[in-house]
Scaffold this motif. Structure first.
Motif, mmCIF file in Angstrom:
data_model
loop_
_atom_site.group_PDB
_atom_site.id
_atom_site.type_symbol
_atom_site.label_atom_id
_atom_site.label_comp_id
_atom_site.label_asym_id
_atom_site.label_seq_id
_atom_site.Cartn_x
_atom_site.Cartn_y
_atom_site.Cartn_z
ATOM 1 N N ARG A 169 0.838 -1.208 0.000
ATOM 2 C CA ARG A 169 0.000 0.000 0.000
ATOM 3 C C ARG A 169 0.872 1.257 0.000
ATOM 4 O O ARG A 169 0.592 2.217 -0.719
ATOM 5 C CB ARG A 169 -0.941 0.000 1.203
ATOM 6 C CG ARG A 169 -2.129 -0.936 1.060
ATOM 7 C CD ARG A 169 -3.188 -0.673 2.130
ATOM 8 N NE ARG A 169 -2.682 -0.915 3.472
ATOM 9 C CZ ARG A 169 -2.715 -2.097 4.103
ATOM 10 N NH1 ARG A 169 -3.246 -3.145 3.491
ATOM 11 N NH2 ARG A 169 -2.243 -2.223 5.324
ATOM 12 N N GLN A 170 1.944 1.252 0.801
ATOM 13 C CA GLN A 170 2.842 2.409 0.837
ATOM 14 C C GLN A 170 3.500 2.625 -0.523
ATOM 15 O O GLN A 170 3.615 3.758 -0.996
ATOM 16 C CB GLN A 170 3.921 2.217 1.909
ATOM 17 C CG GLN A 170 3.426 2.337 3.321
ATOM 18 C CD GLN A 170 4.529 2.064 4.344
ATOM 19 O OE1 GLN A 170 5.638 1.677 3.986
ATOM 20 N NE2 GLN A 170 4.208 2.267 5.616
ATOM 21 N N LEU A 171 3.934 1.545 -1.143
ATOM 22 C CA LEU A 171 4.575 1.645 -2.451
ATOM 23 C C LEU A 171 3.594 2.175 -3.491
ATOM 24 O O LEU A 171 3.944 3.034 -4.307
ATOM 25 C CB LEU A 171 5.119 0.282 -2.870
ATOM 26 C CG LEU A 171 5.866 0.220 -4.192
ATOM 27 C CD1 LEU A 171 7.093 1.117 -4.149
ATOM 28 C CD2 LEU A 171 6.259 -1.209 -4.514
ATOM 29 N N ALA A 172 2.371 1.685 -3.458
ATOM 30 C CA ALA A 172 1.357 2.158 -4.410
ATOM 31 C C ALA A 172 1.080 3.638 -4.194
ATOM 32 O O ALA A 172 0.929 4.400 -5.154
ATOM 33 C CB ALA A 172 0.080 1.343 -4.259
ATOM 34 N N SER A 173 1.044 4.087 -2.965
ATOM 35 C CA SER A 173 0.796 5.487 -2.654
ATOM 36 C C SER A 173 1.934 6.360 -3.172
ATOM 37 O O SER A 173 1.708 7.413 -3.771
ATOM 38 C CB SER A 173 0.642 5.655 -1.143
ATOM 39 O OG SER A 173 0.535 7.014 -0.805
ATOM 40 N N LEU A 174 3.179 5.930 -2.952
ATOM 41 C CA LEU A 174 4.334 6.688 -3.449
ATOM 42 C C LEU A 174 4.349 6.727 -4.967
ATOM 43 O O LEU A 174 4.671 7.750 -5.570
ATOM 44 C CB LEU A 174 5.633 6.074 -2.929
ATOM 45 C CG LEU A 174 5.916 6.243 -1.439
ATOM 46 C CD1 LEU A 174 7.128 5.423 -1.034
ATOM 47 C CD2 LEU A 174 6.113 7.716 -1.101
ATOM 48 N N THR A 175 4.000 5.628 -5.611
ATOM 49 C CA THR A 175 3.980 5.565 -7.068
ATOM 50 C C THR A 175 2.936 6.518 -7.632
ATOM 51 O O THR A 175 3.166 7.217 -8.630
ATOM 52 C CB THR A 175 3.706 4.134 -7.538
ATOM 53 O OG1 THR A 175 4.687 3.272 -6.971
ATOM 54 C CG2 THR A 175 3.764 4.011 -9.045
ATOM 55 N N ARG A 176 1.776 6.597 -6.981
ATOM 56 C CA ARG A 176 0.707 7.519 -7.462
ATOM 57 C C ARG A 176 1.155 8.968 -7.320
ATOM 58 O O ARG A 176 0.885 9.779 -8.174
ATOM 59 C CB ARG A 176 -0.575 7.267 -6.658
ATOM 60 C CG ARG A 176 -1.374 6.081 -7.143
ATOM 61 C CD ARG A 176 -2.777 6.084 -6.555
ATOM 62 N NE ARG A 176 -2.756 6.021 -5.102
ATOM 63 C CZ ARG A 176 -2.823 4.892 -4.373
ATOM 64 N NH1 ARG A 176 -2.929 3.746 -5.001
ATOM 65 N NH2 ARG A 176 -2.800 4.923 -3.065
ATOM 66 N N ARG A 177 1.831 9.293 -6.226
ATOM 67 C CA ARG A 177 2.284 10.677 -6.024
ATOM 68 C C ARG A 177 3.306 11.090 -7.076
ATOM 69 O O ARG A 177 3.294 12.213 -7.550
ATOM 70 C CB ARG A 177 2.906 10.825 -4.633
ATOM 71 C CG ARG A 177 1.864 11.042 -3.556
ATOM 72 C CD ARG A 177 2.552 11.473 -2.278
ATOM 73 N NE ARG A 177 2.071 10.587 -1.220
ATOM 74 C CZ ARG A 177 2.730 10.272 -0.125
ATOM 75 N NH1 ARG A 177 3.918 10.765 0.081
ATOM 76 N NH2 ARG A 177 2.210 9.486 0.762
ATOM 77 N N ARG A 178 4.220 10.193 -7.411
ATOM 78 C CA ARG A 178 5.248 10.516 -8.405
ATOM 79 C C ARG A 178 4.675 10.637 -9.809
ATOM 80 O O ARG A 178 5.151 11.422 -10.606
ATOM 81 C CB ARG A 178 6.344 9.461 -8.400
ATOM 82 C CG ARG A 178 7.227 9.557 -7.200
ATOM 83 C CD ARG A 178 8.381 8.612 -7.313
ATOM 84 N NE ARG A 178 9.199 8.695 -6.123
ATOM 85 C CZ ARG A 178 10.146 7.817 -5.808
ATOM 86 N NH1 ARG A 178 10.368 6.800 -6.592
ATOM 87 N NH2 ARG A 178 10.844 7.960 -4.714
ATOM 88 N N SER A 179 3.665 9.820 -10.111
ATOM 89 C CA SER A 179 3.118 9.853 -11.465
ATOM 90 C C SER A 179 2.061 10.943 -11.656
ATOM 91 O O SER A 179 1.683 11.239 -12.774
ATOM 92 C CB SER A 179 2.537 8.485 -11.831
ATOM 93 O OG SER A 179 1.430 8.194 -10.996
ATOM 94 N N ALA A 180 1.602 11.567 -10.574
ATOM 95 C CA ALA A 180 0.611 12.646 -10.699
ATOM 96 C C ALA A 180 1.287 13.867 -11.281
ATOM 97 O O ALA A 180 2.397 14.214 -10.889
ATOM 98 C CB ALA A 180 0.006 12.957 -9.327
ATOM 99 N N PRO A 181 0.624 14.545 -12.234
ATOM 100 C CA PRO A 181 1.228 15.748 -12.837
ATOM 101 C C PRO A 181 1.349 16.878 -11.815
ATOM 102 O O PRO A 181 0.493 17.038 -10.945
ATOM 103 C CB PRO A 181 0.263 16.116 -13.964
ATOM 104 C CG PRO A 181 -1.026 15.448 -13.615
ATOM 105 C CD PRO A 181 -0.680 14.251 -12.774
ATOM 106 N N ALA A 182 2.438 17.613 -11.917
ATOM 107 C CA ALA A 182 2.666 18.733 -10.993
ATOM 108 C C ALA A 182 1.739 19.879 -11.377
ATOM 109 O O ALA A 182 1.647 20.254 -12.547
ATOM 110 C CB ALA A 182 4.115 19.157 -11.058
#
Length: 107
Positions: free
Chosen positions: A92-105
């Protein structure tokens, strides 16, 4: 009058046990208690006596999973479940970090 045939060999306890454990022995019985044609209690008894090898050949292996007979397995199961929980939390933590990085700034 015919003579009774007596066995020429007597079997010792070891011979009988060896044969029973090798071939297996099944004892089946029912006990019913009735009072005035009303069944009060029924006990069904099924007893199998055989070697462990014979039991496994016929598909019986319940003692492998009985925590009273295999006390170490209970501790292993608890440890396994705890490790599974930790892996799910890390996923779950990894999925959360992956979503944050892939979200456009957003600027």
């Amino acid at each position: 009058m015919a003579d009774l045939v007596t066995p020429s060999r007597s079997y010792g306890l070891v011979d009988v046990l060896d044969r029973v454990l090798d071939k297996g022995l099944v004892v089946v019985g029912d006990i019913k208690i009735n009072l005035a044609n009303v069944e009060l209690l029924t006990i069904q008894v099924r007893l199998l006596i055989c070697s462990i090898d014979k039991a496994e050949q016929i598909g019986l292996d319940w003692w492998k999973f009985d925590h009273h007979l295999s006390p170490g397995k209970q501790a292993l199961s608890a440890e396994n479940e705890e490790l599974r929980k930790q892996v799910r939390a890390l996923e779950r933590q990894l999925a959360s970090l992956t979503r944050r990085r892939s979200a456009p700034a957003v600027r």
